[in-house]
Design a protein around this motif. Structure first.
Motif, mmCIF file in Angstrom:
data_model
loop_
_atom_site.group_PDB
_atom_site.id
_atom_site.type_symbol
_atom_site.label_atom_id
_atom_site.label_comp_id
_atom_site.label_asym_id
_atom_site.label_seq_id
_atom_site.Cartn_x
_atom_site.Cartn_y
_atom_site.Cartn_z
ATOM 1 N N ASP A 56 13.851 9.849 -15.736
ATOM 2 C CA ASP A 56 12.717 10.774 -15.663
ATOM 3 C C ASP A 56 12.113 10.714 -14.257
ATOM 4 O O ASP A 56 11.566 9.686 -13.853
ATOM 5 N N PRO A 57 12.180 11.816 -13.479
ATOM 6 C CA PRO A 57 11.662 11.779 -12.101
ATOM 7 C C PRO A 57 10.156 11.579 -12.023
ATOM 8 O O PRO A 57 9.638 11.239 -10.952
ATOM 9 N N TYR A 58 9.457 11.799 -13.143
ATOM 10 C CA TYR A 58 7.995 11.784 -13.115
ATOM 11 C C TYR A 58 7.397 10.473 -13.631
ATOM 12 O O TYR A 58 6.194 10.369 -13.810
ATOM 13 N N LEU A 68 12.572 22.754 -13.712
ATOM 14 C CA LEU A 68 13.445 23.922 -13.583
ATOM 15 C C LEU A 68 14.000 24.054 -12.173
ATOM 16 O O LEU A 68 15.187 24.358 -11.988
ATOM 17 N N ILE A 69 13.167 23.828 -11.177
ATOM 18 C CA ILE A 69 13.631 23.899 -9.781
ATOM 19 C C ILE A 69 14.622 22.776 -9.498
ATOM 20 O O ILE A 69 15.675 23.001 -8.883
ATOM 21 N N LEU A 70 14.303 21.572 -9.943
ATOM 22 C CA LEU A 70 15.207 20.434 -9.723
ATOM 23 C C LEU A 70 16.555 20.677 -10.390
ATOM 24 O O LEU A 70 17.614 20.416 -9.798
ATOM 25 N N LEU A 229 2.957 29.444 -20.828
ATOM 26 C CA LEU A 229 3.402 28.578 -21.921
ATOM 27 C C LEU A 229 4.920 28.583 -22.033
ATOM 28 O O LEU A 229 5.547 27.521 -22.199
ATOM 29 N N VAL A 230 5.524 29.756 -21.942
ATOM 30 C CA VAL A 230 6.982 29.862 -22.043
ATOM 31 C C VAL A 230 7.657 29.082 -20.916
ATOM 32 O O VAL A 230 8.634 28.348 -21.133
ATOM 33 N N ILE A 231 7.148 29.212 -19.705
ATOM 34 C CA ILE A 231 7.732 28.506 -18.558
ATOM 35 C C ILE A 231 7.534 27.006 -18.702
ATOM 36 O O ILE A 231 8.426 26.207 -18.372
ATOM 37 N N SER A 232 6.380 26.588 -19.213
ATOM 38 C CA SER A 232 6.137 25.165 -19.438
ATOM 39 C C SER A 232 7.102 24.614 -20.483
ATOM 40 O O SER A 232 7.637 23.503 -20.329
ATOM 41 N N VAL A 233 7.346 25.377 -21.539
ATOM 42 C CA VAL A 233 8.294 24.943 -22.573
ATOM 43 C C VAL A 233 9.709 24.868 -21.999
ATOM 44 O O VAL A 233 10.467 23.937 -22.306
ATOM 45 N N PHE A 236 9.970 21.784 -20.223
ATOM 46 C CA PHE A 236 10.043 20.680 -21.188
ATOM 47 C C PHE A 236 11.479 20.455 -21.652
ATOM 48 O O PHE A 236 11.947 19.309 -21.754
ATOM 49 N N PHE A 237 12.218 21.526 -21.929
ATOM 50 C CA PHE A 237 13.574 21.380 -22.462
ATOM 51 C C PHE A 237 14.546 20.813 -21.435
ATOM 52 O O PHE A 237 15.612 20.328 -21.800
ATOM 53 N N VAL A 238 14.216 20.889 -20.152
ATOM 54 C CA VAL A 238 15.073 20.274 -19.133
ATOM 55 C C VAL A 238 15.069 18.758 -19.278
ATOM 56 O O VAL A 238 16.104 18.098 -19.124
ATOM 57 N N LEU A 239 13.899 18.185 -19.585
ATOM 58 C CA LEU A 239 13.745 16.725 -19.650
ATOM 59 C C LEU A 239 13.446 16.199 -21.051
ATOM 60 O O LEU A 239 13.495 14.996 -21.270
ATOM 61 N N ASN A 240 13.100 17.119 -21.977
ATOM 62 C CA ASN A 240 12.592 16.710 -23.289
ATOM 63 C C ASN A 240 11.382 15.792 -23.147
ATOM 64 O O ASN A 240 11.235 14.792 -23.859
ATOM 65 N N SER A 241 10.531 16.135 -22.206
ATOM 66 C CA SER A 241 9.333 15.340 -21.937
ATOM 67 C C SER A 241 8.288 16.230 -21.276
ATOM 68 O O SER A 241 8.625 17.163 -20.533
#
Length: 426
Positions: A56-58, A68-70, A229-233, A236-241
């Motif tokens: 997890d990069p964060y 998404l960018i990463l 919200l859609v972009i945030s979700v 979320f699915f990239v990292l499941n976090s």
């Protein structure tokens, strides 16, 4: 396409490519005036490396780009690192092309508006009106101001993620002038989730699309929130976090990294007592977002693109982690208001501020960090003066717009008791 337009794009790309082949990119990538904790190329590399290795990069406090960018750039960084400079150059060239097309549409709209209002204009205002030559002159000035501004060139050469921000903002402004609501909302939502401050650009969007209807404005605001919200979700699915929210938006709001930059936050929060921190964080963030939003929106309700320009400029001055690349972007928008330049009274003062402070930043940084013969006060003094120069520029543009708007309908020469009057704002 216009041959001159293509030549300018090629020349701008060639200039960037030339500097990318020198050691200048490495130097710029380490300069605090261009590389911040948010846009640093090194931090982008670190985030992609961690993501590719299932970490997890964060979890730490190094990476602040969205998942998404990463994820989108991971293949390019891993498999074709030698083409990264070309990739950044292409993005910057595309940004310039979007600004050029946006300027063309803007001039056409202003001329159409002018054709409707021309009967109401005073007789001595020909030089204040948009002319036929502006269809080419203003877009060319915009593209030249972006492609050959040292601030944008060096930001691209240093491969900072400000290149992405400039691209998203240019795409937003283009869609705004073209009247594309959904692309505007998606682009603005994506950039808001990335860097927080562009949320204020919802105001010019509402002025453009709501038609002064409260109901329409409310529905558009709900749609914008849904896009966020859609972009945030999706992130979320990239990292499941959900850790990325604290690593991006939380990092910006709470200003955790006190690394010096060209902004106003770092010195104040370095010197301040810790128990006052939350109060002043809220104060500074309000100043960077909503403090000027309502009065500017009311005054510029008929000029949404000018409102967007002013808000982008204010973001570049007051955001937590500004860079010179942000400044270069809004400077490229100034030619849109060429017909206001006659009334800008502080051009020489602003130019002097910019030249002197930008020159002094490098000198004072060297004296502070390497020579040890100066301290943080010296460097902050230069950055504070630079911010002051930007404020002079923004207020001068606003005043010039008000004077032009007044003179168009009332004439440039107004006599009171036989003497020419002067327009003074109080």
């Amino acid at each position: 396409m216009d041959a001159k337009f293509i030549k300018l794009l090629l020349l701008g790309g060639a200039a960037r490519f030339y500097f990318c082949r020198t050691s200048l990119g490495t130097v710029i990538g380490n300069r605090v005036e261009f590389a911040t904790p948010l846009n640093s190329h090194k931090r982008m590399q670190e985030g992609i490396f961690l993501l590719q290795n299932g970490i997890d990069p964060y979890q730490g406090d190094v990476v602040h780009e969205t998942p998404l960018i990463l994820s989108a750039l991971s293949g390019l960084f891993r498999n074709f690192p030698q083409f990264l400079p070309v990739f950044y150059i292409l993005l910057d060239i595309f940004t310039a092309a979007l600004l050029y097309m946006m300027a063309q549409r803007f001039v056409r709209k202003k001329q159409d508006q002018q054709n409707v209002e021309t009967k109401e204009y005073a007789t001595d205002t020909t030089e204040l009106q948009f002319s036929g030559s502006d269809k080419m002159d203003i877009p060319e000035l915009v593209i030249v101001a972006y492609l050959f501004n040292p601030l944008t060139v060096l930001s691209c050469v240093g491969m900072t993620s400000t290149v992405f921000s400039n691209l998203f903002l240019a795409a937003f402004l283009y869609c705004l002038t073209k009247g594309l609501l959904l692309p505007c909302l998606l682009i603005l939502a994506f950039e808001t989730v990335r860097s927080f401050y562009p949320v204020v650009l919802l105001a010019p969007l509402l002025l453009t699309f709501s038609g002064r209807s409260i109901r329409s404005g409310f529905l558009i605001s709900l749609l914008f929130a849904a896009c966020c919200l859609v972009i945030s979700v999706a992130n979320f699915f990239v990292l499941n976090s959900w850790n990325f929210l604290d690593g991006t938006l939380g990092f910006i709001f709470y200003f955790r990294d006190l690394q010096p930059n060209i902004g106003l936050f770092w010195y104040f929060f370095t010197e301040m007592f810790e128990h006052f921190r939350i109060m002043f964080l809220i104060t500074f963030q309000l100043n960077a977002t909503v403090l000027y939003l309502l009065p500017l929106s009311i005054k510029l309700r008929r000029e949404p693109l000018l409102l967007a320009t002013i808000l982008v400029a204010l973001m570049a001055v007051f955001r937590a982690y500004p860079s010179l690349g942000d400044v270069g972007f809004y400077l490229a928008l100034l030619p849109l208001w060429k017909r206001c330049w006659k009334f800008m009274a502080h051009g020489f003062v602003v130019f002097t501020f910019f030249i002197v402070t930008l020159s002094m930043m490098g000198v004072l940084w060297h004296l502070w960090i390497y020579a040890g013969s100066a301290n943080a006060n010296f460097y902050f003094g230069a950055t504070l003066a630079f911010s002051t120069g930007q404020i002079f520029l923004i207020t001068d543009l606003l005043f010039a717009h008000v004077k032009r708007d007044f003179c168009l309908f009332n004439g440039q020469k107004i006599l009171i008791d036989g003497e020419e009057a002067k327009i003074v704002l109080k």
